[in-house]
Write a protein that holds these residues in place. Structure first.
Motif, PDB file in Angstrom:
ATOM      1  N   LYS A 165     -20.379  25.066 -51.321  1.00 21.56           N
ATOM      2  CA  LYS A 165     -20.164  23.982 -52.287  1.00 21.56           C
ATOM      3  C   LYS A 165     -21.338  23.026 -52.324  1.00 21.56           C
ATOM      4  O   LYS A 165     -21.811  22.588 -51.276  1.00 21.56           O
ATOM      5  CB  LYS A 165     -18.917  23.162 -51.896  1.00 21.56           C
ATOM      6  CG  LYS A 165     -17.638  23.958 -51.844  1.00 21.56           C
ATOM      7  CD  LYS A 165     -16.428  23.072 -51.554  1.00 21.56           C
ATOM      8  CE  LYS A 165     -15.156  23.904 -51.627  1.00 21.56           C
ATOM      9  NZ  LYS A 165     -13.941  23.127 -51.420  1.00 21.56           N
TER      10      LYS A 165
ATOM     11  N   LYS B  26      -6.956  28.008 -63.104  1.00 17.54           N
ATOM     12  CA  LYS B  26      -8.389  27.694 -63.224  1.00 17.54           C
ATOM     13  C   LYS B  26      -9.204  28.803 -63.895  1.00 17.54           C
ATOM     14  O   LYS B  26     -10.197  28.531 -64.544  1.00 17.54           O
ATOM     15  CB  LYS B  26      -8.972  27.452 -61.827  1.00 17.54           C
ATOM     16  CG  LYS B  26      -8.391  26.217 -61.147  1.00 17.54           C
ATOM     17  CD  LYS B  26      -9.455  25.158 -60.912  1.00 17.54           C
ATOM     18  CE  LYS B  26      -8.856  23.809 -60.631  1.00 17.54           C
ATOM     19  NZ  LYS B  26      -8.334  23.663 -59.283  1.00 17.54           N
TER      20      LYS B  26
ATOM     21  N   LEU C 280      -7.948  21.187 -50.133  1.00 18.84           N
ATOM     22  CA  LEU C 280      -9.182  21.810 -50.626  1.00 18.84           C
ATOM     23  C   LEU C 280     -10.169  20.733 -51.025  1.00 18.84           C
ATOM     24  O   LEU C 280     -11.355  20.848 -50.790  1.00 18.84           O
ATOM     25  CB  LEU C 280      -8.889  22.631 -51.883  1.00 18.84           C
ATOM     26  CG  LEU C 280      -8.281  24.002 -51.748  1.00 18.84           C
ATOM     27  CD1 LEU C 280      -8.055  24.582 -53.138  1.00 18.84           C
ATOM     28  CD2 LEU C 280      -9.195  24.910 -50.941  1.00 18.84           C
ATOM     29  N   GLU C 281      -9.633  19.721 -51.713  1.00 13.33           N
ATOM     30  CA  GLU C 281     -10.528  18.672 -52.209  1.00 13.33           C
ATOM     31  C   GLU C 281      -9.706  17.494 -52.700  1.00 13.33           C
ATOM     32  O   GLU C 281      -8.524  17.611 -52.979  1.00 13.33           O
ATOM     33  CB  GLU C 281     -11.350  19.192 -53.380  1.00 13.33           C
ATOM     34  CG  GLU C 281     -10.482  19.620 -54.542  1.00 13.33           C
ATOM     35  CD  GLU C 281     -11.207  19.658 -55.875  1.00 13.33           C
ATOM     36  OE1 GLU C 281     -12.367  19.229 -55.926  1.00 13.33           O
ATOM     37  OE2 GLU C 281     -10.602  20.078 -56.858  1.00 13.33           O
TER      38      GLU C 281
ATOM     39  N   VAL D  70     -18.905  25.159 -56.983  1.00 12.94           N
ATOM     40  CA  VAL D  70     -18.261  25.889 -55.890  1.00 12.94           C
ATOM     41  C   VAL D  70     -18.437  27.392 -56.100  1.00 12.94           C
ATOM     42  O   VAL D  70     -18.095  27.917 -57.155  1.00 12.94           O
ATOM     43  CB  VAL D  70     -16.752  25.552 -55.828  1.00 12.94           C
ATOM     44  CG1 VAL D  70     -16.049  26.410 -54.786  1.00 12.94           C
ATOM     45  CG2 VAL D  70     -16.551  24.077 -55.518  1.00 12.94           C
TER      46      VAL D  70
ATOM     47  N   LYS E  53     -18.891  15.765 -51.846  1.00 11.61           N
ATOM     48  CA  LYS E  53     -17.997  16.646 -51.078  1.00 11.61           C
ATOM     49  C   LYS E  53     -18.226  16.448 -49.583  1.00 11.61           C
ATOM     50  O   LYS E  53     -17.308  16.628 -48.786  1.00 11.61           O
ATOM     51  CB  LYS E  53     -18.212  18.095 -51.480  1.00 11.61           C
ATOM     52  CG  LYS E  53     -17.651  18.408 -52.870  1.00 11.61           C
ATOM     53  CD  LYS E  53     -17.395  19.888 -53.034  1.00 11.61           C
ATOM     54  CE  LYS E  53     -17.090  20.309 -54.460  1.00 11.61           C
ATOM     55  NZ  LYS E  53     -16.021  19.613 -55.140  1.00 11.61           N
TER      56      LYS E  53
ATOM     57  N   GLU F  73     -17.792  26.542 -46.111  1.00  9.33           N
ATOM     58  CA  GLU F  73     -16.474  26.465 -45.467  1.00  9.33           C
ATOM     59  C   GLU F  73     -15.717  27.773 -45.520  1.00  9.33           C
ATOM     60  O   GLU F  73     -16.031  28.669 -46.306  1.00  9.33           O
ATOM     61  CB  GLU F  73     -15.652  25.306 -46.027  1.00  9.33           C
ATOM     62  CG  GLU F  73     -15.153  25.496 -47.432  1.00  9.33           C
ATOM     63  CD  GLU F  73     -14.278  24.323 -47.903  1.00  9.33           C
ATOM     64  OE1 GLU F  73     -14.425  23.192 -47.405  1.00  9.33           O
ATOM     65  OE2 GLU F  73     -13.450  24.565 -48.797  1.00  9.33           O
ATOM     66  N   GLU F  74     -14.704  27.847 -44.687  1.00 11.13           N
ATOM     67  CA  GLU F  74     -13.904  29.063 -44.621  1.00 11.13           C
ATOM     68  C   GLU F  74     -13.060  29.185 -45.896  1.00 11.13           C
ATOM     69  O   GLU F  74     -12.675  28.181 -46.500  1.00 11.13           O
ATOM     70  CB  GLU F  74     -13.008  29.059 -43.383  1.00 11.13           C
ATOM     71  CG  GLU F  74     -11.934  27.999 -43.435  1.00 11.13           C
ATOM     72  CD  GLU F  74     -10.929  28.051 -42.287  1.00 11.13           C
ATOM     73  OE1 GLU F  74     -10.788  29.088 -41.631  1.00 11.13           O
ATOM     74  OE2 GLU F  74     -10.273  27.017 -42.075  1.00 11.13           O
ATOM     75  N   TYR F  75     -12.772  30.388 -46.263  1.00  8.96           N
ATOM     76  CA  TYR F  75     -11.960  30.683 -47.447  1.00  8.96           C
ATOM     77  C   TYR F  75     -10.488  30.576 -47.065  1.00  8.96           C
ATOM     78  O   TYR F  75     -10.064  31.090 -46.034  1.00  8.96           O
ATOM     79  CB  TYR F  75     -12.288  32.101 -47.921  1.00  8.96           C
ATOM     80  CG  TYR F  75     -11.475  32.544 -49.100  1.00  8.96           C
ATOM     81  CD1 TYR F  75     -11.812  32.133 -50.378  1.00  8.96           C
ATOM     82  CD2 TYR F  75     -10.373  33.376 -48.927  1.00  8.96           C
ATOM     83  CE1 TYR F  75     -11.064  32.539 -51.474  1.00  8.96           C
ATOM     84  CE2 TYR F  75      -9.618  33.783 -50.021  1.00  8.96           C
ATOM     85  CZ  TYR F  75      -9.970  33.361 -51.288  1.00  8.96           C
ATOM     86  OH  TYR F  75      -9.224  33.758 -52.357  1.00  8.96           O
ATOM     87  N   LEU F  76      -9.731  29.881 -47.899  1.00 10.94           N
ATOM     88  CA  LEU F  76      -8.297  29.752 -47.634  1.00 10.94           C
ATOM     89  C   LEU F  76      -7.544  30.650 -48.600  1.00 10.94           C
ATOM     90  O   LEU F  76      -7.760  30.586 -49.817  1.00 10.94           O
ATOM     91  CB  LEU F  76      -7.849  28.300 -47.832  1.00 10.94           C
ATOM     92  CG  LEU F  76      -8.517  27.259 -46.931  1.00 10.94           C
ATOM     93  CD1 LEU F  76      -8.110  25.861 -47.355  1.00 10.94           C
ATOM     94  CD2 LEU F  76      -8.136  27.501 -45.466  1.00 10.94           C
TER      95      LEU F  76
ATOM     96  N   GLU G 159      -2.398  27.595 -54.886  1.00 11.05           N
ATOM     97  CA  GLU G 159      -3.001  26.284 -55.090  1.00 11.05           C
ATOM     98  C   GLU G 159      -2.056  25.349 -55.838  1.00 11.05           C
ATOM     99  O   GLU G 159      -1.358  25.764 -56.753  1.00 11.05           O
ATOM    100  CB  GLU G 159      -4.279  26.497 -55.926  1.00 11.05           C
ATOM    101  CG  GLU G 159      -5.409  25.617 -55.524  1.00 11.05           C
ATOM    102  CD  GLU G 159      -6.704  25.979 -56.237  1.00 11.05           C
ATOM    103  OE1 GLU G 159      -7.017  27.184 -56.397  1.00 11.05           O
ATOM    104  OE2 GLU G 159      -7.400  25.039 -56.648  1.00 11.05           O
TER     105      GLU G 159
HETATM  106  P1  AMP Z   1     -13.194  22.448 -55.715  1.00  9.09           P
HETATM  107  O1  AMP Z   1     -14.148  21.937 -56.751  1.00  9.09           O
HETATM  108  O2  AMP Z   1     -13.559  22.148 -54.303  1.00  9.09           O
HETATM  109  O3  AMP Z   1     -11.773  22.212 -56.066  1.00  9.09           O
HETATM  110  O4  AMP Z   1     -13.230  24.035 -55.866  1.00  9.09           O
HETATM  111  C1  AMP Z   1     -12.933  24.666 -57.099  1.00  9.09           C
HETATM  112  C2  AMP Z   1     -11.969  25.788 -56.851  1.00  9.09           C
HETATM  113  O5  AMP Z   1     -12.523  26.723 -55.916  1.00  9.09           O
HETATM  114  C3  AMP Z   1     -10.651  25.340 -56.223  1.00  9.09           C
HETATM  115  O6  AMP Z   1      -9.782  24.866 -57.173  1.00  9.09           O
HETATM  116  C4  AMP Z   1     -10.211  26.631 -55.565  1.00  9.09           C
HETATM  117  O7  AMP Z   1      -9.620  27.485 -56.510  1.00  9.09           O
HETATM  118  C5  AMP Z   1     -11.494  27.236 -55.092  1.00  9.09           C
HETATM  119  N1  AMP Z   1     -11.771  26.883 -53.685  1.00  9.09           N
HETATM  120  C6  AMP Z   1     -12.454  25.802 -53.236  1.00  9.09           C
HETATM  121  N2  AMP Z   1     -12.513  25.774 -51.892  1.00  9.09           N
HETATM  122  C7  AMP Z   1     -11.851  26.875 -51.466  1.00  9.09           C
HETATM  123  C8  AMP Z   1     -11.547  27.420 -50.178  1.00  9.09           C
HETATM  124  N3  AMP Z   1     -11.972  26.848 -49.055  1.00  9.09           N
HETATM  125  N4  AMP Z   1     -10.834  28.550 -50.136  1.00  9.09           N
HETATM  126  C9  AMP Z   1     -10.406  29.159 -51.263  1.00  9.09           C
HETATM  127  N5  AMP Z   1     -10.655  28.709 -52.499  1.00  9.09           N
HETATM  128  C10 AMP Z   1     -11.368  27.584 -52.617  1.00  9.09           C
END
Ligand code: AMP
Ligand code: GLY
Length: 424
Positions: free
Chosen positions: A141, A212, A280-281, A151, A101, A183-186, A190
């Motif tokens: 993360k 999810k 996000l990723e 996460v 990441k 990181e900041e929450y968004l 999605e």
């Molecule tokens: P990731 O493995 O980075 O996709 O994170 C798993 C899940 O966490 C994502 O599918 C989002 O639902 C949630 N998530 C990850 N990063 C954020 C973020 N910065 N703000 C809000 N939700 C997040």
């Protein structure tokens, strides 16, 4: 042509299902496959990359498709390419987009792609300092692969510090957590957007939305995904345009300039915040269960898409999609995602409704066969019931009709898949 599919889940089953309908494909192998993939081809039990490459040579495999991230991050594509074999997926270097990441976030920053503000750190002191400046909730993360569990969305600063401390000490995720991202929450909705890339060109597939959380109304813990649908009306032409221009193109150009041109599928996890797509990723493989819907929306024979991408030939390949919707409902076992469940026999009723039979299918995932050939639910996510239709509602109704035909002890599923598209 002969195709080898690496993986064992519903995603790989659905790729096999699409290839089985393709007149260009004569034989499909799965390594290792699952208890239902023998309906589509032959399972082989080889894990070592060099042995798989030898198998591909000896059996004159024309194309290998890699489903999951693990073999990609560990360099299966490089091994196959060194042997002159054709394979769909990114190199080990490019697969770091999912493998780390920190690598991904730094790439997004370098290529100027919109993403949540963050720091990377190995120090708890630094983590605490950054957390003290943030508003809640706060996202923590782990750097490495944690099977979807790395996460934490912390509701308070204390919880964020606790999560950071657990990761950095190695207690929570071992080595994978000794470097972290904060990181900041968004706050938004999605999306899953997939770009199939060949190192130069790319094709964007219909945007999907996954669900999810384990429970209806997006409640309970995160899972690998409890259901998905595509295309989602939550994406309009403007969002697609922004994703192309601000996300996909700078990423592909940047990776190429950095000596790791991207081929395979780039899975972009997007949060749309006030109409703006923010990354996000990245993942370096198809989403599961998103792939199960996308494979039946593909109008072009599947081998053309995979072969075009694997051979740098997408520019000469016309990729078309059905003018339909697909909804997939994951049928999971009782204790998912907390712990494993007892194996249970799966019974599928005969589908007498012609309309349903023509417009639905089951993608098998966590299943195995016992000595008598009976199909058993042995995994967390057991199978995905996919319905097709001319509207999301029709597709969803068919998916749930199919769910009603499936029986095993402990069966559970969400009842609200695609709700965001069916509001009002
Ligand atoms: P990731 O493995 O980075 O996709 O994170 C798993 C899940 O966490 C994502 O599918 C989002 O639902 C949630 N998530 C990850 N990063 C954020 C973020 N910065 N703000 C809000 N939700 C997040
Ligand atoms: N469905 C989300 C994922 O495959 O990561």
């Amino acid at each position: 042509m002969k195709v080898l599919i690496i993986g064992s889940g519903g995603r790989e089953y659905s790729i096999g299902y699409a290839l089985k309908k393709d007149d260009n494909v004569d034989k499909i192998y799965f390594a290792p496959g699952n208890g239902a993939t023998p309906k589509l081809g032959e399972n082989i039990n080889i894990k070592d990359f060099n042995e798989l490459a030898n198998f591909a040579k000896e059996n004159e495999i024309n194309l290998t498709i890699v489903g999951p991230e693990d073999p990609l991050v560990n360099g299966i594509v490089d091994v196959f390419k060194e042997q002159g074999l054709t394979i769909f997926g990114p190199s080990k270097a490019a697969a770091q987009l999912e493998g780390s990441k920190v690598f991904m976030k730094n790439a997004l920053k370098k290529y100027d792609v919109p993403t949540a503000k963050y720091i990377e750190t190995t120090s708890l002191e630094e983590a605490k300092e950054f957390i003290s400046t943030m508003s809640e909730p706060i996202v923590v993360k782990a750097d490495g692969l944690c099977a979807g569990k790395g996460v934490i969305i912390a509701q308070s600063k204390d919880e964020a510090i606790e999560a950071a401390s657990g990761m950095l000490s190695g207690e929570s995720f071992g080595e994978a957590g000794t470097k972290i991202i904060i990181e900041e929450y968004l706050d938004g909705y999605e999306l899953s957007i997939f770009a199939v890339c060949d190192g130069k060109d790319y094709v964007v597939l219909p945007a999907a939305q996954d669900h999810k959380r384990v429970g209806d109304g997006d409640t309970g813990p995160n899972t690998g995904g409890m259901g998905a649908y595509a295309p989602t009306p939550l994406v309009n032409d403007e969002i697609y345009k922004k994703v192309r221009e601000r996300v996909i193109e700078p990423t592909l150009k940047g990776l190429e300039a950095d000596g790791m041109p991207y081929s395979g599928v780039l899975f972009i996890g997007i949060m749309v915040v006030d109409g703006e797509p923010i990354v996000l990723e990245y993942n370096v493989r198809f989403g599961d269960p998103e792939c199960e819907e996308l494979m039946v929306l593909l109008k072009t024979p599947a081998s053309e898409l995979f072969m075009g991408a694997a051979t740098g030939n997408l520019a000469n390949t016309n990729i078309e999609f059905e003018d339909k919707y697909a909804v997939g409902v994951v049928v999971a076992s009782k204790n998912y995602p907390y712990s494993s469940s007892e194996p249970a026999e799966i019974i599928i009723d005969e589908i007498v409704d012609e309309d349903l039979a023509k417009n639905s299918y089951i993608a098998y995932a966590g299943v195995s066969q016992d000595e008598d050939g009976k199909l058993l639910a042995t995994g967390g996510r057991v199978l995905v019931c996919v319905g097709l239709g001319s509207s999301i509602k029709e597709a969803r109704d068919r998916a749930y009709m199919l769910v009603g035909q499936v029986h095993f002890i402990g069966k559970k599923c969400r009842m609200d898949i695609a709700y965001q598209a069916l509001k009002d």
